[in-house]
Write a protein that holds these residues in place. Structure first.
Motif, PDB file in Angstrom:
ATOM      1  N   THR A   1      23.684 -44.221  -2.163  1.00 51.02           N
ATOM      2  CA  THR A   1      24.737 -44.755  -1.687  1.00 51.02           C
ATOM      3  C   THR A   1      24.667 -45.206  -0.293  1.00 51.02           C
ATOM      4  O   THR A   1      24.021 -44.825   0.563  1.00 51.02           O
ATOM      5  CB  THR A   1      26.108 -43.539  -1.371  1.00 51.02           C
ATOM      6  OG1 THR A   1      26.406 -43.039  -2.547  1.00 51.02           O
ATOM      7  CG2 THR A   1      27.276 -44.521  -0.902  1.00 51.02           C
ATOM      8  N   SER A   2      24.980 -46.568  -0.165  1.00 51.36           N
ATOM      9  CA  SER A   2      24.787 -47.267   1.254  1.00 51.36           C
ATOM     10  C   SER A   2      26.188 -47.242   2.197  1.00 51.36           C
ATOM     11  O   SER A   2      27.135 -47.882   1.545  1.00 51.36           O
ATOM     12  CB  SER A   2      24.433 -48.782   0.933  1.00 51.36           C
ATOM     13  OG  SER A   2      24.762 -49.632   2.016  1.00 51.36           O
ATOM     14  N   LEU A   3      26.313 -46.937   3.350  1.00 53.27           N
ATOM     15  CA  LEU A   3      27.325 -46.733   4.166  1.00 53.27           C
ATOM     16  C   LEU A   3      27.161 -47.286   5.168  1.00 53.27           C
ATOM     17  O   LEU A   3      26.264 -46.374   6.034  1.00 53.27           O
ATOM     18  CB  LEU A   3      28.236 -45.403   4.054  1.00 53.27           C
ATOM     19  CG  LEU A   3      29.395 -45.367   4.967  1.00 53.27           C
ATOM     20  CD1 LEU A   3      30.551 -44.715   4.264  1.00 53.27           C
ATOM     21  CD2 LEU A   3      29.356 -44.317   6.194  1.00 53.27           C
ATOM     22  N   ARG A   4      27.547 -48.407   5.587  1.00 55.23           N
ATOM     23  CA  ARG A   4      27.142 -48.935   7.127  1.00 55.23           C
ATOM     24  C   ARG A   4      28.517 -49.480   7.713  1.00 55.23           C
ATOM     25  O   ARG A   4      29.436 -49.940   7.321  1.00 55.23           O
ATOM     26  CB  ARG A   4      26.373 -50.060   6.993  1.00 55.23           C
ATOM     27  CG  ARG A   4      25.271 -50.012   5.987  1.00 55.23           C
ATOM     28  CD  ARG A   4      23.932 -49.007   6.759  1.00 55.23           C
ATOM     29  NE  ARG A   4      23.008 -48.671   5.851  1.00 55.23           N
ATOM     30  CZ  ARG A   4      21.834 -49.331   5.593  1.00 55.23           C
ATOM     31  NH1 ARG A   4      21.667 -50.563   6.006  1.00 55.23           N
ATOM     32  NH2 ARG A   4      21.022 -48.716   4.677  1.00 55.23           N
ATOM     33  N   ALA A   5      28.558 -48.794   9.105  1.00 54.01           N
ATOM     34  CA  ALA A   5      29.655 -49.200   9.946  1.00 54.01           C
ATOM     35  C   ALA A   5      29.284 -50.360  11.138  1.00 54.01           C
ATOM     36  O   ALA A   5      28.435 -49.723  11.752  1.00 54.01           O
ATOM     37  CB  ALA A   5      30.357 -48.089  10.314  1.00 54.01           C
TER      38      ALA A   5
ATOM     39  N   PHE B   1      31.139 -51.215   5.442  1.00 55.05           N
ATOM     40  CA  PHE B   1      30.482 -51.385   4.112  1.00 55.05           C
ATOM     41  C   PHE B   1      30.086 -50.502   3.255  1.00 55.05           C
ATOM     42  O   PHE B   1      29.142 -49.593   3.657  1.00 55.05           O
ATOM     43  CB  PHE B   1      29.297 -52.539   4.181  1.00 55.05           C
ATOM     44  CG  PHE B   1      29.755 -53.822   5.165  1.00 55.05           C
ATOM     45  CD1 PHE B   1      30.033 -55.041   4.339  1.00 55.05           C
ATOM     46  CD2 PHE B   1      29.883 -53.823   6.367  1.00 55.05           C
ATOM     47  CE1 PHE B   1      30.263 -56.123   5.056  1.00 55.05           C
ATOM     48  CE2 PHE B   1      30.424 -54.981   7.063  1.00 55.05           C
ATOM     49  CZ  PHE B   1      30.530 -56.221   6.407  1.00 55.05           C
ATOM     50  N   VAL B   2      30.390 -50.247   2.026  1.00 49.50           N
ATOM     51  CA  VAL B   2      29.959 -49.364   1.139  1.00 49.50           C
ATOM     52  C   VAL B   2      29.216 -50.052   0.028  1.00 49.50           C
ATOM     53  O   VAL B   2      29.818 -51.019  -0.720  1.00 49.50           O
ATOM     54  CB  VAL B   2      31.007 -48.418   0.398  1.00 49.50           C
ATOM     55  CG1 VAL B   2      30.632 -47.474  -0.427  1.00 49.50           C
ATOM     56  CG2 VAL B   2      31.752 -47.796   1.750  1.00 49.50           C
ATOM     57  N   ASN B   3      27.897 -49.975  -0.311  1.00 45.50           N
ATOM     58  CA  ASN B   3      27.203 -50.362  -1.237  1.00 45.50           C
ATOM     59  C   ASN B   3      27.154 -51.746  -1.227  1.00 45.50           C
ATOM     60  O   ASN B   3      27.132 -52.707  -2.338  1.00 45.50           O
ATOM     61  CB  ASN B   3      27.298 -49.921  -2.586  1.00 45.50           C
ATOM     62  CG  ASN B   3      27.272 -48.632  -3.039  1.00 45.50           C
ATOM     63  OD1 ASN B   3      26.144 -47.806  -2.570  1.00 45.50           O
ATOM     64  ND2 ASN B   3      27.976 -47.759  -3.794  1.00 45.50           N
TER      65      ASN B   3
END
Length: 155
Positions: free
Chosen positions: A25-29, A109-111
């Protein structure tokens, strides 16, 4: 003998990163940026809620590596939401961001999908980030493989 020891040490150093767990999982703030910061520091995006063009900082404030647990739930619109709990680095980053960038937006952003645009309106010192909705079943299934699921306590 010294050459053999050096080769062995080099082999260990090269193989160590390969053994690190790969997150699914990609989680970016990303925090809001100034349009005049330049392309080296900011990226243009289109807001999913207003449709306006805006800029976000290229380097995320928080990433999937800061997550230690999450608590998913079903949102009223049929998608999923989640409460993310961060490690010490993520907790400090969120606390600092909530003080220094009050009145701006945080884009999560998630995925690779922009799932939340959150107004920073108060200090967040508990190290928890709440995404109200926008996650899919596939996102939740991936997250369960990456992070421990934390049970929500009902009041």
């Amino acid at each position: 003998m010294r050459r053999l020891a050096t080769l062995f040490l080099l082999a260990l150093l090269i193989s160590a990163p390969a053994k690190a767990a790969k997150l699914r999982t990609s989680l970016r703030a990303h925090s809001e940026a100034n349009a005049h910061d330049g392309s080296a520091f900011s990226s243009p995006i289109k807001s999913t809620t207003t449709g306006e063009s805006l800029f976000i900082q290229k380097v995320p404030v928080i990433s999937e590596h800061d997550v230690v647990a999450f608590a998913p739930y079903r949102a009223p619109d049929g998608s999923y939401g989640a409460l993310f709990e961060f490690d010490d680095h993520g907790k400090l980053a969120l606390d600092t961001l909530s003080i220094e960038r009050r009145g701006t937006y945080l884009y999560v952003f998630v995925n690779g999908r922009n799932v939340a645009e959150l107004l920073i309106d108060r200090r967040v010192s508990d190290g928890k980030l709440y995404l109200p909705s926008g996650l899919t079943e596939k996102d939740i299934a991936q997250m369960k493989k990456d992070w421990p699921k934390k049970e929500r306590r009902e009041k």
